[in-house]
Design a protein around this motif. Sequence first.
Motif, short mmCIF file in Angstrom:
data_model
loop_
_atom_site.label_atom_id
_atom_site.label_comp_id
_atom_site.label_asym_id
_atom_site.label_seq_id
_atom_site.Cartn_x
_atom_site.Cartn_y
_atom_site.Cartn_z
N LYS A 178 0.84 -1.20 0.00
CA LYS A 178 0.00 0.00 0.00
C LYS A 178 0.88 1.25 0.00
O LYS A 178 1.99 1.23 0.54
CB LYS A 178 -0.90 0.04 1.25
N PRO A 179 0.36 2.34 -0.55
CA PRO A 179 1.12 3.60 -0.53
C PRO A 179 1.16 4.23 0.85
O PRO A 179 0.28 4.00 1.68
CB PRO A 179 0.37 4.47 -1.53
N LEU A 180 2.18 5.05 1.09
CA LEU A 180 2.37 5.74 2.36
C LEU A 180 1.68 7.11 2.35
O LEU A 180 1.47 7.70 1.30
CB LEU A 180 3.86 5.93 2.63
N GLY A 181 1.39 7.62 3.56
CA GLY A 181 0.88 8.98 3.68
C GLY A 181 -0.39 9.14 4.48
O GLY A 181 -0.93 10.24 4.57
N VAL A 182 -0.86 8.05 5.12
CA VAL A 182 -2.12 8.11 5.86
C VAL A 182 -2.05 9.12 7.02
O VAL A 182 -2.97 9.92 7.21
CB VAL A 182 -2.51 6.72 6.40
N GLY A 183 -0.97 9.08 7.79
CA GLY A 183 -0.85 9.99 8.93
C GLY A 183 -0.81 11.44 8.50
O GLY A 183 -1.39 12.32 9.16
N VAL A 184 -0.12 11.71 7.41
CA VAL A 184 -0.04 13.07 6.88
C VAL A 184 -1.44 13.56 6.48
O VAL A 184 -1.83 14.70 6.79
CB VAL A 184 0.92 13.12 5.67
N LEU A 185 -2.21 12.71 5.82
CA LEU A 185 -3.56 13.09 5.42
C LEU A 185 -4.45 13.31 6.63
O LEU A 185 -5.29 14.22 6.64
CB LEU A 185 -4.17 12.03 4.50
N GLY A 186 -4.28 12.48 7.66
CA GLY A 186 -5.05 12.68 8.88
C GLY A 186 -4.77 14.02 9.52
O GLY A 186 -5.69 14.71 10.00
N SER A 187 -3.51 14.43 9.52
CA SER A 187 -3.14 15.73 10.08
C SER A 187 -3.72 16.87 9.25
O SER A 187 -4.20 17.87 9.79
CB SER A 187 -1.62 15.87 10.16
N ALA A 188 -3.68 16.71 7.93
CA ALA A 188 -4.24 17.73 7.06
C ALA A 188 -5.75 17.86 7.28
O ALA A 188 -6.30 18.97 7.27
CB ALA A 188 -3.96 17.39 5.59
N MET A 189 -6.42 16.74 7.51
CA MET A 189 -7.86 16.77 7.76
C MET A 189 -8.18 17.54 9.05
O MET A 189 -9.10 18.36 9.08
CB MET A 189 -8.39 15.35 7.85
N LYS A 190 -7.39 17.27 10.10
CA LYS A 190 -7.63 17.96 11.37
C LYS A 190 -7.44 19.47 11.23
O LYS A 190 -8.07 20.25 11.95
CB LYS A 190 -6.69 17.41 12.44
N LYS A 191 -6.58 19.89 10.31
CA LYS A 191 -6.33 21.31 10.10
C LYS A 191 -7.34 21.93 9.12
O LYS A 191 -7.25 23.13 8.81
CB LYS A 191 -4.91 21.53 9.57
N GLY A 192 -8.27 21.13 8.62
CA GLY A 192 -9.26 21.63 7.68
C GLY A 192 -8.73 21.85 6.28
O GLY A 192 -9.31 22.60 5.50
N LEU A 193 -7.63 21.17 5.92
CA LEU A 193 -6.99 21.38 4.63
C LEU A 193 -7.28 20.29 3.61
O LEU A 193 -6.94 20.43 2.43
CB LEU A 193 -5.46 21.47 4.83
N LEU A 194 -7.88 19.19 4.04
CA LEU A 194 -8.07 18.04 3.16
C LEU A 194 -9.40 18.16 2.41
O LEU A 194 -10.46 18.26 3.03
CB LEU A 194 -8.04 16.75 3.99
#
Length: 349
Positions: A178-194
């Motif tokens: 699987k590709p990497l980046g789940v934690g980064v996307l989760g952080s972006a979501m919390k900041k309202g950026l996703l």
Amino acid sequence: MTNATLRLTELSHGGGCGCKIAPSVLSEMLASMPAAQPFANLMVGTETADDAAVWRLNDQQALIATTDFFMPIVDDPYDFGRIAATNALSDVYAMGGTPIMALAIVGMPINTLPVEVIGRILAGGASICAEAGIPVAGGHSIDSPEPIYGLVALGLAHPDTIKRNRDARDGDVLILGKPLGVGVLGSAMKKGLLDADGYAQMIATTTRLNRPGPALAALDGVHALTDVTGFGLLGHLLELCRGAGLEAQVSASALPLIPAAIPFARDGIGPGAIGRNLASCGDAVQFDSGVETWQRSLMADAQTSGGLLVACAPEAVENVLAIFRQGGFGEAAVIGRMAQGPAQVKVTA
């Protein structure tokens, strides 16, 4: 807080596999545990950093047992349940087994979360178990200050096909499912950026069951198998290295990445687990100067419901990739190899 404004991620201090205790701290905690007594039928226990415990039932069957739970990584309760269940079942697949049953682990702030929201979390987890063809046969619940959900997962495999993470060999090729980046996307979501597309990419990978596990484990030439979760790719790869007494050589440019995570990683957005994971690796990970900071971060990013990591003989590579692709894992890619050397990871650009 009304149902319309309720955000699950605001009710917890961490989320997903980013909640895991850092590897270095966990090692200190476990160091004080008394040595386990020998049991003839215990095939895999605490002596290695494997994904699950394994008990030999007979010459044809081995029971795989594991548990995994965490706090919300997303705000949608149904998606949270799906992600947590997918992540918990992954440890069975990573040992080469097929799940047979699950038990729910539920801790919820009863005075904060409406019952219908909790019900949606449980329904999400049950939907993934149904997809895996197993029942949620029971469980345990408590009233807790932060929302927690996960599963005890049980599975079966033939004793001869159980795959540990310590059995990689010199010259083995490393393949990530699987590709990497789940934690980064989760952080972006919390900041309202996703945005919606980024969220869809995140859900697509975190709710995809690692079903190729049993077929990979039964394949000639596959020597070691694990999944990449809270310790990040680097942390779980180090477990392979230390178990086998070998060095891993990885190319940063070969890593499969979730497209939506790349710009956020370049901007320095990511969970605190990235720093903890890098610190825990210490000098056991060596980066070439050409490996950029954002690439290092993605390699240490805590993956919730991450992919299978396979160490296989060179002649088995095409078969491994074919199994991944037939199972819907088109992003699976060769990322490096194992070689003679100290138990460390060397990363080139």
